[in-house]
Design a protein around this motif. Structure first.
Motif, short mmCIF file in Angstrom:
data_model
loop_
_atom_site.label_atom_id
_atom_site.label_comp_id
_atom_site.label_asym_id
_atom_site.label_seq_id
_atom_site.Cartn_x
_atom_site.Cartn_y
_atom_site.Cartn_z
N LYS A 45 0.81 -1.23 0.00
CA LYS A 45 0.00 0.00 0.00
C LYS A 45 0.84 1.28 0.00
O LYS A 45 0.32 2.36 -0.24
N ARG A 46 2.13 1.18 0.33
CA ARG A 46 2.93 2.40 0.41
C ARG A 46 2.95 3.15 -0.91
O ARG A 46 3.15 2.59 -1.97
N LYS A 47 2.68 4.43 -0.84
CA LYS A 47 2.83 5.31 -2.00
C LYS A 47 3.04 6.72 -1.48
O LYS A 47 2.69 7.01 -0.32
N SER A 48 3.61 7.56 -2.29
CA SER A 48 3.83 8.94 -1.85
C SER A 48 2.50 9.67 -1.77
O SER A 48 1.72 9.67 -2.72
N VAL A 49 2.26 10.29 -0.61
CA VAL A 49 1.05 11.09 -0.40
C VAL A 49 1.49 12.53 -0.19
O VAL A 49 2.35 12.80 0.66
N ARG A 50 0.94 13.43 -0.99
CA ARG A 50 1.37 14.84 -0.93
C ARG A 50 0.25 15.78 -0.52
O ARG A 50 0.48 16.98 -0.38
N ILE A 51 -0.96 15.26 -0.39
CA ILE A 51 -2.10 16.10 0.02
C ILE A 51 -2.67 15.51 1.31
O ILE A 51 -2.93 14.30 1.37
N GLY A 76 9.37 25.69 -2.53
CA GLY A 76 7.94 26.03 -2.45
C GLY A 76 7.01 24.83 -2.54
O GLY A 76 5.83 25.00 -2.82
N GLN A 77 7.51 23.63 -2.26
CA GLN A 77 6.66 22.43 -2.40
C GLN A 77 5.47 22.50 -1.45
O GLN A 77 5.63 22.67 -0.24
N ARG A 78 4.27 22.32 -2.04
CA ARG A 78 3.04 22.44 -1.24
C ARG A 78 2.86 21.28 -0.28
O ARG A 78 2.19 21.40 0.74
N CYS A 79 3.46 20.14 -0.59
CA CYS A 79 3.33 19.01 0.35
C CYS A 79 3.97 19.37 1.69
O CYS A 79 3.64 18.77 2.72
N ILE A 80 4.85 20.38 1.70
CA ILE A 80 5.45 20.82 2.97
C ILE A 80 4.62 21.95 3.58
O ILE A 80 4.24 21.88 4.74
N ALA A 84 2.56 9.95 3.66
CA ALA A 84 3.81 10.71 3.75
C ALA A 84 4.50 10.67 2.41
O ALA A 84 4.19 9.83 1.56
N VAL A 85 5.45 11.59 2.22
CA VAL A 85 6.29 11.56 1.02
C VAL A 85 7.71 11.96 1.44
O VAL A 85 7.89 12.89 2.22
N PRO A 86 8.71 11.23 0.93
CA PRO A 86 10.08 11.64 1.25
C PRO A 86 10.51 12.77 0.32
O PRO A 86 10.42 12.63 -0.89
N VAL A 87 10.95 13.88 0.88
CA VAL A 87 11.34 15.04 0.07
C VAL A 87 12.85 15.26 0.19
O VAL A 87 13.38 15.48 1.28
N GLY A 88 13.51 15.17 -0.97
CA GLY A 88 14.96 15.38 -0.99
C GLY A 88 15.35 16.70 -1.63
O GLY A 88 16.50 17.12 -1.53
N ALA A 89 14.37 17.36 -2.29
CA ALA A 89 14.67 18.60 -3.00
C ALA A 89 14.50 19.81 -2.09
O ALA A 89 13.38 20.27 -1.86
N PHE A 90 15.61 20.27 -1.53
CA PHE A 90 15.59 21.49 -0.71
C PHE A 90 17.00 22.06 -0.64
O PHE A 90 17.99 21.35 -0.90
N LEU A 149 18.95 15.72 5.69
CA LEU A 149 19.00 14.82 4.53
C LEU A 149 17.65 14.61 3.89
O LEU A 149 17.54 14.44 2.68
N TYR A 150 16.62 14.57 4.70
CA TYR A 150 15.28 14.27 4.21
C TYR A 150 14.28 15.13 4.98
O TYR A 150 14.39 15.26 6.20
N LEU A 151 13.27 15.63 4.27
CA LEU A 151 12.10 16.25 4.91
C LEU A 151 10.94 15.30 4.59
O LEU A 151 10.73 14.97 3.42
C1 LIG Z 1 15.65 10.43 -2.69
C2 LIG Z 1 14.22 10.83 -3.01
C3 LIG Z 1 13.91 12.17 -3.09
C4 LIG Z 1 12.59 12.56 -3.35
N1 LIG Z 1 12.28 13.89 -3.35
C5 LIG Z 1 11.00 14.28 -3.55
C6 LIG Z 1 10.67 15.66 -3.52
O1 LIG Z 1 11.49 16.53 -3.31
N2 LIG Z 1 9.36 15.99 -3.70
C7 LIG Z 1 8.39 15.05 -3.93
O2 LIG Z 1 7.22 15.43 -4.08
N3 LIG Z 1 8.68 13.73 -3.96
C8 LIG Z 1 9.95 13.32 -3.78
N4 LIG Z 1 10.28 11.98 -3.78
C9 LIG Z 1 9.20 10.98 -3.96
C10 LIG Z 1 9.22 10.39 -5.41
O3 LIG Z 1 8.77 11.36 -6.33
C11 LIG Z 1 8.30 9.16 -5.43
O4 LIG Z 1 8.80 8.18 -4.52
C12 LIG Z 1 8.21 8.55 -6.81
O5 LIG Z 1 7.51 9.41 -7.69
C13 LIG Z 1 7.53 7.17 -6.83
O6 LIG Z 1 6.21 7.27 -6.33
P1 LIG Z 1 5.73 6.46 -5.03
O7 LIG Z 1 6.58 6.92 -3.87
O8 LIG Z 1 4.27 6.82 -4.86
O9 LIG Z 1 5.95 5.02 -5.28
C14 LIG Z 1 11.58 11.58 -3.53
C15 LIG Z 1 11.92 10.22 -3.45
C16 LIG Z 1 13.22 9.85 -3.16
C17 LIG Z 1 13.54 8.38 -3.02
#
Ligand SMILES: Cc1cc2nc3c(=O)[nH]c(=O)nc-3n(C[C@H](O)[C@H](O)[C@H](O)COP(=O)(O)O)c2cc1C
Length: 199
Positions: free
Chosen positions: A29-35, A112-116, A166-172, A190-192
């Motif tokens: 079920k894990r997937k990135s959630v931004r909202i 400016g990422q809205r997920c944050i 949750a979503v892992p954010v590396g872009a900052f 390292l990660y937000l």
């Molecule tokens: C190292 C890393 C950095 C990431 N940075 C961002 C980010 O800055 N912003 C964002 O919205 N998602 C970020 N993500 C999430 C990816 O976009 C996401 O994992 C990918 O699109 C696959 O989708 P899923 O996580 O739903 O499987 C990052 C993921 C990883 C592993």
């Protein structure tokens, strides 16, 4: 809405050690959630998420995530509208660093990422490289990033049984994030990881 007691050291509730979702189900079920919903993250959910990332699991100090040489170079911070807090694994406490709302500024540091900016809570995984450079020298950089991945994945899986995403954010921008969070010298973010309830 205030969720945390107005204290410098906040005791977190004990984490739950049994749940309703199997590891297999959480992985599928894990997937990135931004909202996220605007609901504040409860103290027991925050406790569970922080424990999943770096909680102590054995008397000698072993944690939920593995660490090269058991030197534990990671530090976790929590950013809420109520302020910035540091997780203290040994006592399972939150230490208040500031009572300022820095969420908008942190989002600005993260392009400016809205997920944050729209998250009710952001977990920051930071590293203190010198803790492990003493033993591993140049290899420390590789080990620290591996460990951040372990801790991050624990968070991404733990949110599921809590009805959260949750979503892992590396872009900052590192320098901006350090300034906004007021991190001590030697701490590298390292990660937000914004977390919140699923809409
Ligand atoms: C190292 C890393 C950095 C990431 N940075 C961002 C980010 O800055 N912003 C964002 O919205 N998602 C970020 N993500 C999430 C990816 O976009 C996401 O994992 C990918 O699109 C696959 O989708 P899923 O996580 O739903 O499987 C990052 C993921 C990883 C592993």
């Amino acid at each position: 809405m205030n969720m945390l007691p107005d204290e410098k050291n906040i005791q977190l509730p004990k984490p739950v050690l049994k749940g309703d979702i199997s590891v297999e189900e959480a992985l599928s079920k894990r997937k990135s959630v931004r909202i996220f919903s605007t609901k504040a993250v409860g103290l027991s959910e925050l406790s569970q998420i922080l424990w999943a990332a770096q909680g102590v699991t054995r008397d000698w100090g072993s944690r939920t995530a593995p660490s090269a040489g058991a030197l534990y170079p990671l530090e976790l911070f929590v950013v809420l509208s109520e302020g910035v807090f540091q997780y203290a694994p040994a006592k399972h406490q939150l230490l208040c660093l500031s009572r300022q709302d820095v969420i908008k500024a942190l989002s600005k540091a993260a392009l400016g990422q809205r997920c944050i900016s729209e998250a009710p809570a952001i977990i920051v995984i930071a590293a203190v490289y010198e803790r492990i450079e003493i033993k591993y020298g140049a290899r420390a950089e590789r080990y620290v990033k591996m460990e951040a991945g372990h801790a991050a994945q624990n968070i991404l899986l733990q949110v599921l049984p809590l009805g959260m995403g949750a979503v892992p954010v590396g872009a900052f921008h590192d320098d901006q994030a350090i300034k906004v969070l007021g991190l001590p010298s030697g701490y590298t973010p390292l990660y937000l990881i914004p977390v919140g309830y699923i809409m």
